[in-house]
Design a protein around this motif. Structure first.
Motif, PDB file in Angstrom:
ATOM      1  N   SER A 169       0.864  -1.186   0.000  1.00  0.00           N
ATOM      2  CA  SER A 169       0.000   0.000   0.000  1.00  0.00           C
ATOM      3  C   SER A 169       0.895   1.228   0.000  1.00  0.00           C
ATOM      4  N   MET A 170       0.462   2.256  -0.701  1.00  0.00           N
ATOM      5  CA  MET A 170       1.285   3.456  -0.820  1.00  0.00           C
ATOM      6  C   MET A 170       0.911   4.451   0.269  1.00  0.00           C
ATOM      7  N   GLU A 171       1.478   4.218   1.445  1.00  0.00           N
ATOM      8  CA  GLU A 171       1.281   5.132   2.561  1.00  0.00           C
ATOM      9  C   GLU A 171       2.294   6.270   2.474  1.00  0.00           C
ATOM     10  N   GLU A 172       1.951   7.398   3.083  1.00  0.00           N
ATOM     11  CA  GLU A 172       2.876   8.538   3.090  1.00  0.00           C
ATOM     12  C   GLU A 172       4.200   8.154   3.729  1.00  0.00           C
ATOM     13  N   SER A 173       4.147   7.379   4.819  1.00  0.00           N
ATOM     14  CA  SER A 173       5.371   6.996   5.516  1.00  0.00           C
ATOM     15  C   SER A 173       6.283   6.151   4.623  1.00  0.00           C
ATOM     16  N   ASN A 174       5.699   5.260   3.816  1.00  0.00           N
ATOM     17  CA  ASN A 174       6.511   4.433   2.914  1.00  0.00           C
ATOM     18  C   ASN A 174       7.230   5.294   1.880  1.00  0.00           C
ATOM     19  N   LEU A 175       6.512   6.273   1.319  1.00  0.00           N
ATOM     20  CA  LEU A 175       7.134   7.152   0.326  1.00  0.00           C
ATOM     21  C   LEU A 175       8.206   8.030   0.964  1.00  0.00           C
ATOM     22  N   GLN A 176       7.992   8.419   2.212  1.00  0.00           N
ATOM     23  CA  GLN A 176       9.039   9.180   2.913  1.00  0.00           C
ATOM     24  C   GLN A 176      10.293   8.317   3.076  1.00  0.00           C
ATOM     25  N   LEU A 177      10.091   7.045   3.411  1.00  0.00           N
ATOM     26  CA  LEU A 177      11.229   6.128   3.509  1.00  0.00           C
ATOM     27  C   LEU A 177      11.958   6.035   2.172  1.00  0.00           C
ATOM     28  N   PHE A 178      11.223   5.860   1.076  1.00  0.00           N
ATOM     29  CA  PHE A 178      11.854   5.743  -0.235  1.00  0.00           C
ATOM     30  C   PHE A 178      12.553   7.035  -0.648  1.00  0.00           C
ATOM     31  N   SER A 179      12.030   8.175  -0.207  1.00  0.00           N
ATOM     32  CA  SER A 179      12.715   9.437  -0.521  1.00  0.00           C
ATOM     33  C   SER A 179      14.066   9.499   0.190  1.00  0.00           C
ATOM     34  N   LEU A 180      14.130   8.986   1.420  1.00  0.00           N
ATOM     35  CA  LEU A 180      15.409   8.918   2.126  1.00  0.00           C
ATOM     36  C   LEU A 180      16.358   7.942   1.443  1.00  0.00           C
ATOM     37  N   ILE A 181      15.803   6.863   0.911  1.00  0.00           N
ATOM     38  CA  ILE A 181      16.616   5.886   0.185  1.00  0.00           C
ATOM     39  C   ILE A 181      17.249   6.532  -1.050  1.00  0.00           C
ATOM     40  N   SER A 182      16.496   7.378  -1.731  1.00  0.00           N
ATOM     41  CA  SER A 182      17.042   8.039  -2.924  1.00  0.00           C
ATOM     42  C   SER A 182      18.211   8.950  -2.551  1.00  0.00           C
ATOM     43  N   ILE A 183      18.104   9.625  -1.394  1.00  0.00           N
ATOM     44  CA  ILE A 183      19.218  10.453  -0.921  1.00  0.00           C
ATOM     45  C   ILE A 183      20.418   9.573  -0.593  1.00  0.00           C
ATOM     46  N   TRP A 184      20.153   8.437   0.030  1.00  0.00           N
ATOM     47  CA  TRP A 184      21.218   7.507   0.417  1.00  0.00           C
ATOM     48  C   TRP A 184      21.982   7.004  -0.822  1.00  0.00           C
ATOM     49  N   ILE A 185      21.235   6.583  -1.837  1.00  0.00           N
ATOM     50  CA  ILE A 185      21.864   6.090  -3.068  1.00  0.00           C
ATOM     51  C   ILE A 185      22.661   7.202  -3.750  1.00  0.00           C
ATOM     52  N   SER A 186      22.070   8.390  -3.806  1.00  0.00           N
ATOM     53  CA  SER A 186      22.746   9.523  -4.438  1.00  0.00           C
ATOM     54  C   SER A 186      24.035   9.874  -3.694  1.00  0.00           C
ATOM     55  N   SER A 187      23.983   9.823  -2.366  1.00  0.00           N
ATOM     56  CA  SER A 187      25.172  10.109  -1.560  1.00  0.00           C
ATOM     57  C   SER A 187      26.270   9.073  -1.821  1.00  0.00           C
ATOM     58  N   LYS A 188      25.877   7.817  -2.011  1.00  0.00           N
ATOM     59  CA  LYS A 188      26.861   6.768  -2.311  1.00  0.00           C
ATOM     60  C   LYS A 188      27.555   7.031  -3.649  1.00  0.00           C
ATOM     61  N   ILE A 189      26.812   7.624  -4.571  1.00  0.00           N
ATOM     62  CA  ILE A 189      27.373   7.906  -5.899  1.00  0.00           C
ATOM     63  C   ILE A 189      28.298   9.121  -5.868  1.00  0.00           C
ATOM     64  N   HIS A 190      27.886  10.168  -5.156  1.00  0.00           N
ATOM     65  CA  HIS A 190      28.583  11.459  -5.270  1.00  0.00           C
ATOM     66  C   HIS A 190      29.541  11.793  -4.121  1.00  0.00           C
ATOM     67  N   ASP A 191      29.292  11.259  -2.945  1.00  0.00           N
ATOM     68  CA  ASP A 191      30.107  11.647  -1.792  1.00  0.00           C
ATOM     69  C   ASP A 191      31.263  10.678  -1.585  1.00  0.00           C
ATOM     70  N   SER A 192      32.419  11.221  -1.235  1.00  0.00           N
ATOM     71  CA  SER A 192      33.557  10.352  -0.922  1.00  0.00           C
ATOM     72  C   SER A 192      33.287   9.576   0.362  1.00  0.00           C
ATOM     73  N   ARG A 193      32.482  10.182   1.233  1.00  0.00           N
ATOM     74  CA  ARG A 193      32.048   9.500   2.453  1.00  0.00           C
ATOM     75  C   ARG A 193      30.529   9.566   2.492  1.00  0.00           C
ATOM     76  N   ALA A 194      29.893   8.486   2.116  1.00  0.00           N
ATOM     77  CA  ALA A 194      28.437   8.471   1.967  1.00  0.00           C
ATOM     78  C   ALA A 194      27.729   8.607   3.317  1.00  0.00           C
ATOM     79  N   LEU A 195      26.511   9.111   3.271  1.00  0.00           N
ATOM     80  CA  LEU A 195      25.674   9.176   4.470  1.00  0.00           C
ATOM     81  C   LEU A 195      25.487   7.768   5.030  1.00  0.00           C
ATOM     82  N   SER A 196      25.488   7.650   6.334  1.00  0.00           N
ATOM     83  CA  SER A 196      25.305   6.343   6.956  1.00  0.00           C
ATOM     84  C   SER A 196      23.819   6.035   7.108  1.00  0.00           C
TER      85      SER A 196
END
Length: 242
Positions: free
Chosen positions: A70-97
């Motif tokens: 089910s597409m709850e707001e909380s689930n989409l908020q989690l996935f938005s954080l995941i997108s930041i996490w993946i992006s940080s792994k790509i661009h940052d020398s020290r990715a977000l934990s």
């Protein structure tokens, strides 16, 4: 009936989309993510993940995870954080934990408590929805930064254009579903945002630089096409926001 159900699901996603994109932008600021991390995350989440997710829902194609049942707001908020996490792994020398992301989620995601294990599962699901294609070289922010640097190099008035204003415009366009479609042509959008920011931040009496001919020269886009896109951008920037 099937068409009606599809329309209903699309309509239900609209307010959730806006809230989750706003949450991503706010979370990027909270995490002090660099602009390239923030806008790459927006590209992954808003340009690719959400449209793919809507298609999966319409086709009743279930990826076997409780996070997509089910597409709850909380689930989409989690996935938005995941997108930041993946992006940080790509661009940052020290990715977000993941602990850093979980801490932010614990503070701001009110309807659900997600464990570190949930974050790890959500990352896999996110990548599955994108078919593990995470190339993000075609991001509007990259073109905007490039045009901005070039513009400052050739025009004295370029120093009066606010890059923060450019990013504010980009944020507003992402937050609205109708204008987020502009990101499908990231290079022309970046050029148009630069022109729109020039119009907004440079005093009219100092508009001596031929910005439209310059944009045409560096991008090969027609001036009239850029003008139309700039009008569209300014209309949405200056309309009342709910």
């Amino acid at each position: 009936m099937e068409v009606s159900r599809q329309t209903d699901s699309s309509n239900e996603m609209k307010p959730l989309r806006k809230k989750s994109v706003e949450f991503l932008i706010r979370s990027s600021h909270q995490l002090r993510a660099s602009p390239i991390v923030k806008y790459s995350a927006l590209s992954l989440f808003a340009d690719r993940f959400l449209p793919s997710l809507t298609t999966l829902i319409k086709m009743r194609n279930k990826i076997g995870s409780w996070l997509l049942r089910s597409m709850e707001e909380s689930n989409l908020q989690l996935f938005s954080l995941i997108s930041i996490w993946i992006s940080s792994k790509i661009h940052d020398s020290r990715a977000l934990s993941v602990k850093c992301l979980k801490s932010l989620g614990d503070e701001f995601i009110k309807d659900q408590h997600f464990t570190i294990r949930d974050f790890v599962e959500a990352e896999v699901v996110f990548l599955q929805v994108l078919n593990f294609e995470i190339g993000i070289s075609n991001v509007a922010f990259i073109f905007l930064e490039e045009f901005f640097i070039q513009f400052k190099g050739v025009a004295k008035v370029g120093g009066l254009v606010s890059f923060e204003a450019c990013m504010d415009v980009m944020d507003l366009l992402y937050e609205k579903e109708e204008t987020s479609l502009l990101f499908s042509a990231p290079r022309s959008l970046a050029a148009s945002i630069l022109v729109a920011s020039y119009v907004v931040t440079v005093p009219k009496q100092q508009w001596e630089f031929p910005v439209l001919p310059w944009v045409k020269f560096v991008t090969s886009y027609k001036e009239e096409d850029i003008v139309e896109k700039v009008k569209d951008i300014l209309t949405h920037v200056f309309e009342p926001h709910s």
